[in-house]
Enzyme design. Sequence first.
Site, short mmCIF file in Angstrom:
data_model
loop_
_atom_site.label_atom_id
_atom_site.label_comp_id
_atom_site.label_asym_id
_atom_site.label_seq_id
_atom_site.Cartn_x
_atom_site.Cartn_y
_atom_site.Cartn_z
N ASP A 71 4.28 -11.20 1.60
CA ASP A 71 4.82 -10.13 1.38
C ASP A 71 5.81 -9.35 2.65
O ASP A 71 5.47 -9.28 3.47
CB ASP A 71 3.82 -8.88 1.20
N ASP A 116 -5.92 -3.85 -5.35
CA ASP A 116 -6.74 -4.96 -4.62
C ASP A 116 -7.64 -4.33 -3.72
O ASP A 116 -8.92 -4.78 -3.89
CB ASP A 116 -5.81 -5.84 -4.08
N THR A 130 -1.03 3.59 4.39
CA THR A 130 -0.66 2.55 5.18
C THR A 130 0.87 2.12 4.80
O THR A 130 1.49 2.59 3.71
CB THR A 130 -1.33 1.36 5.38
N GLY A 154 4.41 0.08 4.01
CA GLY A 154 4.84 -1.35 3.56
C GLY A 154 3.88 -1.93 2.84
O GLY A 154 2.93 -1.60 1.99
#
Length: 315
Positions: free
Chosen positions: A14, A256, A289, A291
């Site tokens: 990612d 997730d 958080t 990104g």
Amino acid sequence: MPHIVTLTLNPTIDVATSVPEVTPEHKLRCGPVRRDPGGGGINVARVVRELGGEAIAVYTRGGATGSQLEELLEEKGLLRRSVPLQDATRESFTVAEGTGAREYRFILPGPTLSEREWQRCLDALEDVAVGATYIVASGSLAPGVPEDFYARVARLGKRLAVRVVVDTNGPPLRAALEEGVFMAKPNRRELRDLSGASVEDFATQAAAARELVAQGRAEVLAVSMGADGALVTTRTAQFRATPPPVRTYSSVGAGDSFVAGMTLALARGQSTEDALRWGIASGTAALLTQGTDLCYRADVERLFTQVKAEPVSRP
């Protein structure tokens, strides 16, 4: 042996960056770049570890990007078992635009797996999952993998007496639920597709979830509802919880994180009600958080005290 084993058929590196403004045709000068190991099961394992649990990640890797994925996972300190592929691991990238931080997420398809390669993933999972409590099969299937792959994982879990959690969509999710799993996490659109009925309001969504559980498709059904929280259904109870208000920096990995928080709580013997609260707290903490970073334990524990799970009246 860790209680939780995760499976990622189509992992990714990612990549996250930012630009002042997204405009066509012009060169877009990006800001600092962040790279994280990603993909559903890998993200779940990362969050389980962050929350003080222990998980082992089973995943595919190939090419130069696969080697980089290994390095990133080593930095995270994850227990892992990789299955080598002929083709290269994919990359995905997220671009945040301006001060408003609108996100643009680009997801590449990933390598095509041969029958031998995806069968080796099942073999590796069987080796690792002996003695485990939960298998979390999460994320999209790579090209070349049959749609009933997660149903095969469900059968493997039954043979090993390991509870299987599935977080995917479309035909792979339907096939897994036809086989029967311990827990699944559809969203509202996926709930509608699975039930074949209109689920436009909360009452019909709750009824559709109860019907799927009654049919034996899942012992626990956790329906994610975005900003409205989540609905969890078992044969004997149904709870709804909403997230506390927070400023969102990035939604990457929120689903997730929810699965990880809920599964870890259940593995620790907590009630379905409290597991839902941990799931909501973990998913909400991921929004804080930047990104492709995921949630932090301190945020999860703080938010958990703010989440209430309300029982849903059953007709």
